[in-house]
Structures are given as C-alpha cells and as structure tokens.
Design a protein around this motif. Sequence first.
Motif, PDB file in Angstrom:
ATOM      1  N   LEU A  23      44.879  27.182 -77.931  1.00  0.00           N
ATOM      2  CA  LEU A  23      45.406  26.000 -77.236  1.00  0.00           C
ATOM      3  C   LEU A  23      46.924  26.037 -77.153  1.00  0.00           C
ATOM      4  CD1 LEU A  23      43.135  23.150 -78.680  1.00  0.00           C
ATOM      5  CD2 LEU A  23      43.089  24.131 -76.372  1.00  0.00           C
ATOM      6  N   ALA A  24      47.568  26.503 -78.218  1.00  0.00           N
ATOM      7  CA  ALA A  24      49.032  26.596 -78.221  1.00  0.00           C
ATOM      8  C   ALA A  24      49.519  27.529 -77.123  1.00  0.00           C
ATOM      9  CB  ALA A  24      49.529  27.082 -79.588  1.00  0.00           C
ATOM     10  N   LEU A  27      48.866  25.840 -73.668  1.00  0.00           N
ATOM     11  CA  LEU A  27      49.787  24.735 -73.423  1.00  0.00           C
ATOM     12  C   LEU A  27      51.214  25.237 -73.217  1.00  0.00           C
ATOM     13  CD1 LEU A  27      48.431  22.084 -75.984  1.00  0.00           C
ATOM     14  CD2 LEU A  27      48.260  22.021 -73.482  1.00  0.00           C
ATOM     15  N   ALA A  30      51.443  26.463 -69.765  1.00  0.00           N
ATOM     16  CA  ALA A  30      51.438  25.312 -68.857  1.00  0.00           C
ATOM     17  C   ALA A  30      52.800  24.630 -68.820  1.00  0.00           C
ATOM     18  CB  ALA A  30      50.353  24.322 -69.282  1.00  0.00           C
ATOM     19  N   VAL A  31      53.460  24.505 -69.976  1.00  0.00           N
ATOM     20  CA  VAL A  31      54.792  23.889 -70.036  1.00  0.00           C
ATOM     21  C   VAL A  31      55.771  24.662 -69.160  1.00  0.00           C
ATOM     22  CG1 VAL A  31      56.787  23.544 -71.544  1.00  0.00           C
ATOM     23  CG2 VAL A  31      54.532  22.798 -72.290  1.00  0.00           C
ATOM     24  N   SER A  53      57.771  25.471 -77.812  1.00  0.00           N
ATOM     25  CA  SER A  53      56.541  24.669 -77.766  1.00  0.00           C
ATOM     26  C   SER A  53      55.355  25.433 -78.352  1.00  0.00           C
ATOM     27  CB  SER A  53      56.233  24.272 -76.316  1.00  0.00           C
ATOM     28  OG  SER A  53      57.285  23.512 -75.757  1.00  0.00           O
ATOM     29  N   LEU A  57      53.272  24.184 -81.594  1.00  0.00           N
ATOM     30  CA  LEU A  57      51.849  23.877 -81.458  1.00  0.00           C
ATOM     31  C   LEU A  57      50.982  24.818 -82.289  1.00  0.00           C
ATOM     32  CD1 LEU A  57      51.782  23.253 -77.602  1.00  0.00           C
ATOM     33  CD2 LEU A  57      51.490  21.529 -79.389  1.00  0.00           C
TER      34      LEU A  57
END
Length: 488
Positions: A23-24, A27, A30-31, A53, A57
Amino acid sequence: MRSTALAAAAQALTDAGSTQLILAALLGIAVIVVLITKFKLHPFLSLTIGSISVGALAGMQLKDTLTSFGTGVGATVAGVGTLIALGAMFGRLLADSGGADQIVDTIIRRATTRTLPWAMALVGALIGLPMFFEIGLVLLIPVILLVSRRSGLPLMKIGIPALAGLSVMHGLVPPHPGPLVAIAALNANLGITMALGVLVAIPVVVLAGPVLARYVARWVPVAAPALFVTSGAPASAAVRADGRTGGSAGTGTAVETLAPEAEVVTRRPSFATTLSTVLLPVVLMMGKALVDIFLPDTSSLRMALDFIGTPLVALLLAVLVAMFTFGVGSGMDRKEIAASLEKSLPPIAGILLIVGAGGGFKQTLIDTGIGGVLAKAIAGSSVSPLILAWVVAVLIRLATGSATVATVTASGILAPVALTLSTGETSLLVLAIGSGSLFFSHVNDAGFWLVKEYFGLSVGETIRSWSVMETVISVAGLVLVLLLGIVV
C-alpha cells in the motif's frame, strides 16, 4: 498448541507488514502522479515528496527515509548523471560541428520516408547492444531530434523505433549487462541465450518500433524539441501529426534552423569521421563485454578494456576525441570548442535533478523491502516457470522502477527452478526475466524521466508513448518466449 498460535500470530504480523509495504508503494506512486498532473508541481519536488511519503507509510524512520533518498540521488547522479553530462557535451559538439546534420542528411538521402523508422530501429539496436539504455539514449538523442525535424516526420515515428531498439537490447540480448547477470545467476549457456535472444529481439523490435510508432504518432502528436539545435531563422519545420508546426508544446512557433551557426562552423566532418566518433564508445564497451566473456581475469588486454570500456571512461574518451574530430575538424578554435561544451550543460540541469530524484524514490522503495515482498508472494506458485519468471520480474520492475534490480532479484529467486530445466529452457528463462524487467516503465524509473524531458512530453504523453512501448516489448517478448518453449 501455544507454538502454533504464536506461529499464526507471527504470520499474521508478517502479512500485515507486507500489505502495508504494498500500500505504501502504491500510495507513494499515486502522490507523485497527482502532484505532477493535477497540481502541476515540478517532478523533482513531486518525487522528493513521494519518497518521503513512501518511507512514512512503510513505517521507516524519517532519518532512514532521508538517508535512502539521499543515497539513491547520489548513486544516480554519480552514475547516470555523469553519463548524461558527458553525453550532452558529446551531443552538443556533434550538433555544433555539423556532424549530426551529416548523419541526418546521409540517413535521409539513403532512406525513404517509409523506411526511416526501420533505419532508426536498426541504429537504436546497434547502439543499445553493449550499453545501458540511458547511455544509448544520450548518444542517440541529437540524431533522433534532427532526423525528425529534417524529415518532417512526427517525433514519435522516429523516436519510438530507436527507443525500441535500445530497450530490447537492454532486456534480451547478451552481451548487454542485464542478460549477462541473469545468465550467470541461472548458469545458462551464453551462446544459446544469445541466439534465442536475437531470435526473439528481431520481431519484438519490429512490433514495438516501426509498427507501434504509426499509432503512437497519432496518440502523441508532437514535434521534436529544440534541445540540440541552434537558434536562427525558420527552416523546414517539422509537422505535427495534427497538421500544425512548431515545438513539442504545439505552440505554432517556428522551428529553429537545423544547421550550426555559420560563424562557428566552416565545414562539416565527413560521414565516416562522424560515424566512427559516434561509435567509439560503443566499440569500447562492446570490447569490454567480449573480453569479459572470452578472456581470463589475468589477461592484460582484459584489464585494459575493463577500464577504458566502462561507460564513464568510454564516454569521456569519446568527448575528448570529439573535440578534435568534431571541433577542430569543423574549423572551431579552442575558445569555440570550450563555448560549445559550456553551452551543453545548462539545458540538462533540470533533467539531472529529475533523474536524481527518480533514483532517490527508487532507492526508498527498495529499502522498504517491497521488492522482496512481492517476489516471495508468488515464489511458491505452481504456474509455468517462464510465466512465473516474467511475473516476478514484472512486479519488482513496477515496484522499484529498475530493470536491473528486477533482473537480479528475479534471477536469484528462480535459480533453484533453473536447476530442473534443460539448457534451452534455462536460456528461455533468462529471456522471460528480461522481458518482464521491461514492463510498463512509469514515474519511479529514470528512463521514464529521461524520455519525458528530452522529448519535451507531459507525464500523460510519456505514458501513452514510452510506457506503452515498454509494455508491448515485455508482453511480445513473453509470447515469443512461450512459443519457443513449445519447440525448445
């Protein structure tokens, strides 16, 4: 009972940690995409924020995240960055001397509009055989841009075939370093792997190069940016696929002249001199690859070529030679040669920062352990070894952005499987890993940012062109490997 419960709890924690890492990574990517596309933030800043990020995460301490990012930036700038700088100097001398024009004129004179993309695919394959993609790219960029401008063809019809040739060599054909790593790890036969690699590479280059370029030119209708040309009066402007003229942004402005400045250049270097100088680093690196295969470690020739055939030294020597063959050979004096070299660096400052930040993001992902998590998740699968090898390489490539990391990691994981395969099947395993390592280059790959910045594309245009091309190469490579697996 208690030990079973503890084992189950430990496994649950491990699974939870693996899910957190995945997930990190998702994400973090995505950021970066949102910051660049929606908020129009500079890619260097977006990649830096995305790296922090991902670390946060994934549960890394802030200082460890910054250390990983800094290590990645430093390693990338020290490696790819220096090569980009030397390549830019070489490219500027090639352009200012008229050498690039000499190559362009010769190619266009001997090739029709229909055959130009095929000629560029061949050039890309030859240049890309002994060297990493980034090195071949910085050597080919001036030629790609000027061929596009002089021929009037859209940039993608010229650029995609050349990039396809470079990329396919990167993943499939020894003596390129990537396949050699897999050959060593899997104890594959070099000669058989090279023969099968060429057999797979030829149709893949055709499909992902000249054939795909027809469609990409419609999806991304841009003209060549004025990165390696000098300013002057409008010349024969390159035409966008939508019928407009101008730069890559489609502003409708006049295209710069393709010829060097008259007061600098009095004559062009000959085609033979130009081609010999361009191929010098290729020959040096090819020589290093060959002696590493055929000569013992104690050989004096091998030790010499191991030094001068390293990318940094080979490109440095090429720049020094170009100062004479391109600079002096075209009538430049020492001040003009120095000025040409000086003018080569400012245009690539942004590229260096972006590529460096991309390396920092990649290193942060690697240090979180995401590559290992993804690989172990499917290592016990019962699917075909060739498909398994491709999937492992794809997942690591998507997570880390590095074809080399994907090749090395997947080869290590599949090494036990290779022990049960025949000689031919082991060679196909190498090619399956190589194909997977090229799948869908995106924002965590230095090559993505190199293509974007050199070609003057947006993130979306880079995905619709470069990323699609890489995916076609990967999937087509797997299909051909599976077909060969039926008869090998």
